[in-house]
Design an enzyme around this catalytic site. Structure first.
Site, PDB file in Angstrom:
ATOM      1  N   HIS A   1       0.863  -1.186   0.000  1.00 37.30           N
ATOM      2  CA  HIS A   1       0.000   0.000   0.000  1.00 37.30           C
ATOM      3  C   HIS A   1       0.897   1.233   0.000  1.00 37.30           C
ATOM      4  CE1 HIS A   1      -3.557   2.228   2.192  1.00 37.30           C
ATOM      5  NE2 HIS A   1      -3.141   2.861   1.118  1.00 37.30           N
TER       6      HIS A   1
ATOM      7  N   GLU B 271     -12.814  -6.272  -2.946  1.00 39.62           N
ATOM      8  CA  GLU B 271     -12.247  -6.887  -1.744  1.00 39.62           C
ATOM      9  C   GLU B 271     -13.126  -6.447  -0.581  1.00 39.62           C
ATOM     10  OE1 GLU B 271      -8.022  -7.000  -1.277  1.00 39.62           O
ATOM     11  OE2 GLU B 271      -8.174  -6.880   0.893  1.00 39.62           O
TER      12      GLU B 271
HETATM   13  N1  PXP Z   1      -6.674  -5.449   2.189  1.00 40.42           N
HETATM   14  C1  PXP Z   1      -6.657  -4.101   2.118  1.00 40.42           C
HETATM   15  C2  PXP Z   1      -7.407  -3.457   1.003  1.00 40.42           C
HETATM   16  C3  PXP Z   1      -5.949  -3.338   3.051  1.00 40.42           C
HETATM   17  O1  PXP Z   1      -5.952  -2.004   2.957  1.00 40.42           O
HETATM   18  C4  PXP Z   1      -5.197  -4.003   4.056  1.00 40.42           C
HETATM   19  C5  PXP Z   1      -4.375  -3.231   5.016  1.00 40.42           C
HETATM   20  O2  PXP Z   1      -5.078  -2.316   5.666  1.00 40.42           O
HETATM   21  C6  PXP Z   1      -5.241  -5.402   4.078  1.00 40.42           C
HETATM   22  C7  PXP Z   1      -5.984  -6.098   3.143  1.00 40.42           C
HETATM   23  C8  PXP Z   1      -4.459  -6.181   5.086  1.00 40.42           C
HETATM   24  O3  PXP Z   1      -4.939  -5.981   6.353  1.00 40.42           O
HETATM   25  P1  PXP Z   1      -4.123  -6.543   7.584  1.00 40.42           P
HETATM   26  O4  PXP Z   1      -2.791  -5.858   7.566  1.00 40.42           O
HETATM   27  O5  PXP Z   1      -4.965  -6.179   8.743  1.00 40.42           O
HETATM   28  O6  PXP Z   1      -3.996  -8.019   7.380  1.00 40.42           O
END
Ligand code: PXP
Length: 241
Positions: free
Chosen positions: A45, A153
């Protein structure tokens, strides 16, 4: 065996690096180890404030990774320009607030619809698969389809919180299962992510129709104890049982 894909989010390898302003631990090394350990894609990200991943990470990982790179970006002109230049095979458009600790909710699809539609079209033409990060809401999944996304998602944060706190998660689970169904019937690929642990990923993997999980924070944390390779293998086994 089910073929749910595992996307490994390595943002927090960069968080640890940035905590000391050092050049280690290397997100590139983590991305390549994730690939070697059976990850189906690697997620990063690029935030507006660059609090973890930066553009050099993006450039290096994109050039070395052989599995698909999934770039999460906010719907801004700056991120559009970067995504068009780097051409990641997967893009997930996420909401972003400067003060938040993490991505706290799904996209507000009522805001900036015209702009979203335009950038989805442009990025798809640039050969990226486009996913929208949304709440488990019927309206949002239908709107995502109308906006031209390839996938959605589903933000699983609320569900994972209930699981972690040992609270009743049944109605949230039912809600997610229903949205997955609606998405599949519309022809969308449905993914899930945010806050997933071994336990919550195992429960959600029983919903048929989810084709990809994106997992970061817990996975990177667990890697401290088990090592990244073993953690990824353990997650893959859990979600494919
Ligand atoms: N999917 C998206 C779109 C995200 O922005 C994030 C992170 O915020 C994640 C998955 C992964 O989340 P985590 O780090 O809580 O596993």
């Amino acid at each position: 065996m089910k073929k749910i894909r595992l996307g490994v989010n390595i943002d927090h390898v960069a968080t640890v690096r940035n905590a000391r302003g050092e050049i280690y631990p290397s997100p590139l090394k983590a991305a390549l180890l994730a690939e070697k350990s059976g990850a189906d894609s690697v997620t990063i990200h690029l935030r507006e404030d660059r609090r973890h991943i930066n553009e050099l990470d993006l450039k290096q990982i994109k050039s070395k990774l052989r599995i698909p790179l999934n770039l999460e970006i906010a719907a801004t002109q700056e991120m559009m320009k970067i995504a068009l230049k780097r051409k990641p095979p997967f893009i997930c458009i996420v909401p972003e607030k400067r003060q938040e600790i993490t991505t706290e909710g799904g996209l507000n699809l009522n805001h900036n619809k015209k702009f979203l539609k335009k950038i989805i079209h442009k990025l798809k033409k640039n050969k990226s698969r486009i996913s929208l990060f949304i709440e488990p809401s019927e309206k949002d999944i239908k709107d995502s389809n109308l906006l031209g996304a390839n996938c959605v998602e589903i933000h699983t944060g609320k569900f994972c919180n209930l699981v972690n706190k040992k609270k009743n998660y049944k109605s949230e689970l039912k809600k997610i299962a229903n949205i997955v169904d609606i998405g599949n019937n519309l022809g969308l690929e449905v993914h899930a992510g945010h806050g997933l642990t071994y336990e919550s990923a195992k429960i959600l993997s029983k919903i048929s129709g989810i084709s990809e999980f994106n997992i970061g924070h817990f996975l990177v944390g667990e890697s401290i104890f088990l090592g990244m390779s073993k953690t990824i293998k353990k997650f893959k086994k859990i979600i494919r049982q």
